[in-house]
Design an enzyme around this catalytic site. Sequence first.
Site, short mmCIF file in Angstrom:
data_model
loop_
_atom_site.label_atom_id
_atom_site.label_comp_id
_atom_site.label_asym_id
_atom_site.label_seq_id
_atom_site.Cartn_x
_atom_site.Cartn_y
_atom_site.Cartn_z
N LYS A 43 79.17 69.22 29.49
CA LYS A 43 79.56 70.30 30.45
C LYS A 43 78.34 70.60 31.22
O LYS A 43 77.97 71.89 31.20
CB LYS A 43 80.37 71.34 29.92
CG LYS A 43 81.51 70.95 29.11
CD LYS A 43 82.34 72.48 28.68
CE LYS A 43 83.64 72.00 28.03
NZ LYS A 43 83.66 71.12 27.04
N ASP A 99 74.12 73.63 36.10
CA ASP A 99 72.68 74.04 36.60
C ASP A 99 72.48 73.76 37.96
O ASP A 99 73.67 73.27 38.85
CB ASP A 99 71.79 73.11 35.72
CG ASP A 99 70.45 74.01 35.63
OD1 ASP A 99 69.82 74.50 36.36
OD2 ASP A 99 69.94 74.19 34.30
N GLN A 105 92.20 78.36 21.03
CA GLN A 105 92.79 78.02 22.27
C GLN A 105 93.95 78.92 22.80
O GLN A 105 94.76 79.50 22.00
CB GLN A 105 93.59 76.57 22.03
CG GLN A 105 92.61 75.43 21.56
CD GLN A 105 91.55 74.99 22.44
OE1 GLN A 105 91.64 75.48 23.64
NE2 GLN A 105 90.72 74.46 21.95
N ASP A 146 81.18 64.95 26.12
CA ASP A 146 81.34 66.15 26.88
C ASP A 146 80.22 67.40 26.77
O ASP A 146 80.27 68.09 25.74
CB ASP A 146 82.68 66.81 26.16
CG ASP A 146 83.40 68.02 26.73
OD1 ASP A 146 82.98 68.24 27.94
OD2 ASP A 146 84.28 68.49 26.00
N ARG A 183 90.69 69.56 15.73
CA ARG A 183 91.18 69.79 14.30
C ARG A 183 92.67 69.41 13.84
O ARG A 183 92.72 68.88 12.62
CB ARG A 183 91.15 71.28 14.31
CG ARG A 183 89.43 71.85 14.20
CD ARG A 183 89.41 73.18 14.39
NE ARG A 183 89.83 73.57 15.87
CZ ARG A 183 89.26 74.71 16.38
NH1 ARG A 183 88.87 75.79 15.60
NH2 ARG A 183 89.56 74.90 17.65
N LYS A 228 85.55 61.82 21.35
CA LYS A 228 84.69 62.70 22.05
C LYS A 228 83.62 63.26 21.21
O LYS A 228 83.85 63.62 20.13
CB LYS A 228 85.53 63.74 22.64
CG LYS A 228 84.81 65.13 23.28
CD LYS A 228 85.80 66.17 23.67
CE LYS A 228 85.75 67.07 22.74
NZ LYS A 228 84.70 67.90 22.36
N THR A 287 90.06 76.11 28.18
CA THR A 287 91.36 76.58 27.76
C THR A 287 91.50 77.86 26.54
O THR A 287 92.42 78.25 26.15
CB THR A 287 91.71 75.27 26.67
OG1 THR A 287 90.88 74.96 25.84
CG2 THR A 287 92.10 74.25 27.76
N PRO A 298 71.62 71.65 41.51
CA PRO A 298 72.18 70.22 41.72
C PRO A 298 71.12 69.27 41.28
O PRO A 298 71.38 68.02 40.56
CB PRO A 298 72.28 70.16 43.13
CG PRO A 298 72.53 71.46 43.55
CD PRO A 298 72.09 72.67 42.69
#
Length: 234
Positions: A61, A64, A191, A59, A212, A33, A121, A66
Amino acid sequence: MKRTRLIAALDTQDLDQARDWAEKLDGTVDAIKLGMEFTYAQGLSAVRSVAGERTLFLDLKLHDIPNTVAKGLTSLAPIGASLLTIHASGGSAMIRAARQAIDAAYPPLHRPILLAVTVLTSIDEAGLREIGVPTTPREQVVRLGRLAMTAGADGLVCSAEEIAPLRDALGEAPVLVVPGIRPAGSDANDQKRIMTPRQAAQAGADWIVVGRPITQAADPATAAAAIQAELAAA
């Protein structure tokens, strides 16, 4: 029987560090990732360079209007990512635009899995109340999950605590990608809603994301192999 797959989160701004981790983890993890931290620091050409032929979870994310999200996903097509993220809270029109953009811009056999991020998370019930959402994380995740899947997402990003409620509500259709995974004895860091790899696999995760505990280990490949063994035994 479904196998839960392992994604290693290479969270760094440093190009050489990302390459080093990726090379060390070859053959040990199922995907890598790269997210905002690396992409904003190094750019998309560096993302492509580090990914190479590896399975890539990009990733970013996207969240905004469409049209902007649709054009953003179209711009990402040359990267060849296998999994991409948007925010479910962008709403059904945004998710539908994302679906249409992917279907138009990517060859049918190489379309990435479109994942809608539900509730981060790092957010708990108090955090939801702070932003005006008067429900539990579980209730909000299921609500956003239904919305996203109806609008055309392929899967969802959720914490391990919401795997079972999502399966109860939506069945096996969503691809569930689960961050916030911490092997027993690991520091939770920032987390809030976490589980061990074994617990997440038993709950029905399709993919887990571990950062990590792998990348900060003395031997990242050994740490990843231990997680894979835990998943295989679940």
